[in-house]
Write a protein that holds these residues in place. Structure first.
Motif, PDB file in Angstrom:
ATOM      1  N   GLN A 144       0.831  -1.210   0.000  1.00  0.00           N
ATOM      2  CA  GLN A 144       0.000   0.000   0.000  1.00  0.00           C
ATOM      3  C   GLN A 144       0.865   1.259   0.000  1.00  0.00           C
ATOM      4  OE1 GLN A 144      -2.604  -1.369   3.361  1.00  0.00           O
ATOM      5  NE2 GLN A 144      -4.224  -0.543   2.098  1.00  0.00           N
ATOM      6  N   TYR A 145       1.906   1.260   0.825  1.00  0.00           N
ATOM      7  CA  TYR A 145       2.779   2.439   0.878  1.00  0.00           C
ATOM      8  C   TYR A 145       3.559   2.608  -0.421  1.00  0.00           C
ATOM      9  CZ  TYR A 145       2.123   4.008   5.676  1.00  0.00           C
ATOM     10  OH  TYR A 145       1.599   4.554   6.828  1.00  0.00           O
ATOM     11  N   LEU A 146       4.048   1.512  -0.991  1.00  0.00           N
ATOM     12  CA  LEU A 146       4.778   1.606  -2.256  1.00  0.00           C
ATOM     13  C   LEU A 146       3.856   2.087  -3.378  1.00  0.00           C
ATOM     14  CD1 LEU A 146       7.056  -1.580  -2.191  1.00  0.00           C
ATOM     15  CD2 LEU A 146       7.731   0.789  -1.795  1.00  0.00           C
ATOM     16  N   SER A 147       2.620   1.615  -3.363  1.00  0.00           N
ATOM     17  CA  SER A 147       1.647   2.061  -4.364  1.00  0.00           C
ATOM     18  C   SER A 147       1.387   3.559  -4.232  1.00  0.00           C
ATOM     19  CB  SER A 147       0.335   1.292  -4.209  1.00  0.00           C
ATOM     20  OG  SER A 147       0.529  -0.083  -4.422  1.00  0.00           O
ATOM     21  N   ALA A 148       1.292   4.027  -2.992  1.00  0.00           N
ATOM     22  CA  ALA A 148       1.059   5.460  -2.764  1.00  0.00           C
ATOM     23  C   ALA A 148       2.244   6.287  -3.257  1.00  0.00           C
ATOM     24  CB  ALA A 148       0.816   5.716  -1.276  1.00  0.00           C
ATOM     25  N   ASN A 203      -4.501   9.818 -17.357  1.00  0.00           N
ATOM     26  CA  ASN A 203      -3.389   8.928 -17.693  1.00  0.00           C
ATOM     27  C   ASN A 203      -2.892   8.189 -16.457  1.00  0.00           C
ATOM     28  OD1 ASN A 203      -1.337   8.099 -19.814  1.00  0.00           O
ATOM     29  ND2 ASN A 203       0.015   8.844 -18.199  1.00  0.00           N
ATOM     30  N   ASP A 204      -2.791   8.925 -15.328  1.00  0.00           N
ATOM     31  CA  ASP A 204      -2.377   8.284 -14.071  1.00  0.00           C
ATOM     32  C   ASP A 204      -3.388   7.219 -13.645  1.00  0.00           C
ATOM     33  OD1 ASP A 204      -0.182   9.941 -13.974  1.00  0.00           O
ATOM     34  OD2 ASP A 204      -1.116  11.396 -12.622  1.00  0.00           O
ATOM     35  N   LEU A 205      -4.677   7.545 -13.792  1.00  0.00           N
ATOM     36  CA  LEU A 205      -5.716   6.579 -13.427  1.00  0.00           C
ATOM     37  C   LEU A 205      -5.665   5.347 -14.322  1.00  0.00           C
ATOM     38  CD1 LEU A 205      -8.718   8.981 -12.739  1.00  0.00           C
ATOM     39  CD2 LEU A 205      -7.588   7.508 -11.070  1.00  0.00           C
ATOM     40  N   LEU A 230       0.217   6.133  -6.959  1.00  0.00           N
ATOM     41  CA  LEU A 230      -0.960   6.942  -6.664  1.00  0.00           C
ATOM     42  C   LEU A 230      -0.641   8.417  -6.420  1.00  0.00           C
ATOM     43  CD1 LEU A 230      -2.812   4.427  -4.336  1.00  0.00           C
ATOM     44  CD2 LEU A 230      -3.301   4.916  -6.719  1.00  0.00           C
ATOM     45  N   ALA A 231       0.521   8.699  -5.842  1.00  0.00           N
ATOM     46  CA  ALA A 231       0.864  10.102  -5.550  1.00  0.00           C
ATOM     47  C   ALA A 231       2.321  10.378  -5.910  1.00  0.00           C
ATOM     48  CB  ALA A 231       0.601  10.404  -4.079  1.00  0.00           C
ATOM     49  N   PRO A 232       2.700  10.192  -7.178  1.00  0.00           N
ATOM     50  CA  PRO A 232       4.102  10.374  -7.570  1.00  0.00           C
ATOM     51  C   PRO A 232       4.579  11.820  -7.452  1.00  0.00           C
ATOM     52  CG  PRO A 232       2.709  10.103  -9.509  1.00  0.00           C
ATOM     53  CD  PRO A 232       1.843   9.847  -8.324  1.00  0.00           C
ATOM     54  N   ASP A 233       3.633  12.772  -7.376  1.00  0.00           N
ATOM     55  CA  ASP A 233       4.015  14.182  -7.266  1.00  0.00           C
ATOM     56  C   ASP A 233       4.366  14.578  -5.833  1.00  0.00           C
ATOM     57  OD1 ASP A 233       1.324  13.598  -6.734  1.00  0.00           O
ATOM     58  OD2 ASP A 233       0.756  15.702  -6.887  1.00  0.00           O
ATOM     59  N   LEU A 256      -6.535   4.730  -3.177  1.00  0.00           N
ATOM     60  CA  LEU A 256      -6.894   5.534  -4.354  1.00  0.00           C
ATOM     61  C   LEU A 256      -7.924   6.600  -3.980  1.00  0.00           C
ATOM     62  CD1 LEU A 256      -6.876   6.001  -7.475  1.00  0.00           C
ATOM     63  CD2 LEU A 256      -8.698   4.297  -7.608  1.00  0.00           C
ATOM     64  N   LEU A 257      -8.982   6.198  -3.265  1.00  0.00           N
ATOM     65  CA  LEU A 257     -10.010   7.146  -2.848  1.00  0.00           C
ATOM     66  C   LEU A 257      -9.442   8.198  -1.896  1.00  0.00           C
ATOM     67  CD1 LEU A 257     -13.027   4.717  -2.274  1.00  0.00           C
ATOM     68  CD2 LEU A 257     -12.746   6.375  -4.121  1.00  0.00           C
ATOM     69  N   PHE A 258      -8.496   7.784  -1.060  1.00  0.00           N
ATOM     70  CA  PHE A 258      -7.882   8.712  -0.109  1.00  0.00           C
ATOM     71  C   PHE A 258      -7.232   9.886  -0.840  1.00  0.00           C
ATOM     72  CE2 PHE A 258      -4.056  10.078   2.229  1.00  0.00           C
ATOM     73  CZ  PHE A 258      -4.635  10.491   3.420  1.00  0.00           C
ATOM     74  N   TYR A 259      -6.605   9.616  -1.986  1.00  0.00           N
ATOM     75  CA  TYR A 259      -5.911  10.669  -2.723  1.00  0.00           C
ATOM     76  C   TYR A 259      -6.796  11.400  -3.736  1.00  0.00           C
ATOM     77  CZ  TYR A 259      -1.367   9.409  -0.809  1.00  0.00           C
ATOM     78  OH  TYR A 259      -0.312   9.202   0.039  1.00  0.00           O
TER      79      TYR A 259
END
Length: 318
Positions: free
Chosen positions: A32-36, A180-182, A40-43, A163-166
């Motif tokens: 989950q943290y790696l996905s974030a 594109n990110d989605l 999910l939040a690369p910026d 995903l919903l959190f962000y």
């Protein structure tokens, strides 16, 4: 030297750890943290994500819900596990069914209550997740294909929570700018979903004796082992589509190395699948697929490995 009472308590703790699959939960938390951080939040900076307390609450609630899910599965599958996993079942039975249910309700209460700190939507999300896990555990023996799809979906469900959190607070126009990110996120999810679905179908082949004895309606029981193997082969062929998109259309950095190696592993997997007939052989395939899934989690860092280096330099300056 431990007293007899303390030894029994220790064995019950070990038993409960076995029931909740405590060795799996850290993998899900890391995923989950790696996905974030990478998807999910690369910026956002990795450090800000790791220190985000509300995100921690979402991940914590996910871990509690997954642990409670394993408990309710063990509760309903106790008879089946006596045949399929006799050694593990004897360890799990050190904790009474009553105690399992008490821990189950406690974990679910803690998950929904802690999620309220994030928002009422987060609490509702986990309430729905908890109910769906219970429904799956309660009804899965009656439907052959239903249980496999629901089990795979429930395994990826926590990532939709992140995903919903962000995304739920973003205005519509900003979400449209991130299409594109989605697309990358849902393509990754599709690939993972297929692997998890195949894993569930392999488990059905592995546990066919216990399932048959307890009236479970699984694909190999209803349609035969050959049909089940054919379906698994087709599903693994379908993974070509999301992998092609991730490598050639989207930018996944160096993670394309994982997909190339993963293809070779899946070719070997299919060849061994059609040669397998015993529980021991199916267990080997199950573990191979589990390794491929865990490796996929670890290889998320290959999307942008420089994050690790920059994070290290930042920590050195603190």
């Amino acid at each position: 030297m431990l007293s007899r009472k303390n030894k029994l308590l220790l064995m019950k703790i070990v038993s409960l750890f076995s029931v909740i699959r405590g060795y799996n939960i850290p993998v899900i938390v890391v995923a989950q943290y790696l996905s974030a951080i990478f998807i999910l939040a690369p910026d956002k900076s990795a450090l800000s994500i790791l220190l985000d307390f509300k995100l921690f609450i979402v991940v914590f609630a996910s871990a509690l819900t997954i642990a409670s899910g394993y408990i309710i599965n063990s509760f309903y599958d106790s008879k089946k596990d006596l045949i399929n996993r006799p050694n593990k079942s004897m360890l799990d039975r050190l904790v009474s069914q009553k105690t399992k249910l008490q821990v189950y309700f406690t974990l679910n209460f803690m998950a929904t209550l802690s999620a309220l700190y994030v928002s009422w939507r987060a609490s509702l999300f986990f309430a729905v997740y908890i109910f769906t896990i219970w429904l799956y555990s309660h009804k899965r023996k009656k439907y052959a294909l239903y249980s496999n799809f629901i089990a795979a979906f429930l395994a990826v469900f926590p990532f939709f929570g992140i995903l919903l959190f962000y995304y739920y607070r973003l205005p519509l126009n900003e979400i449209e700018n991130r299409t594109n990110d989605l697309a990358v996120i849902f393509t990754h999810a599709a690939f993972l979903f297929i692997l998890l679905l195949v894993r569930e179908m392999i488990k059905d082949l592995e546990n066919i004796k216990g399932d048959l004895a307890n009236g479970y309606q699984t694909i190999p029981i209803v349609f035969g082992e050959k049909t089940s193997k054919s379906a698994i082969t087709i599903l693994l062929l379908i993974t070509v589509l999301p992998v092609y998109l991730l490598i050639n259309v989207f930018d996944v950095g160096y993670m394309d190395l994982y997909f190339y190696v993963g293809f070779m592993v899946m070719i070997f997997f299919v060849l061994k699948l059609w040669q397998s007939e015993s529980k021991k052989q199916y267990l080997l395939l199950h573990n191979l697929l589990k390794f491929l899934i865990i490796a996929g989690v670890c290889c998320i860092v290959l999307i942008d490995p420089t994050v690790l280096w920059h994070g290290r330099k930042l920590l050195e300056t603190l």
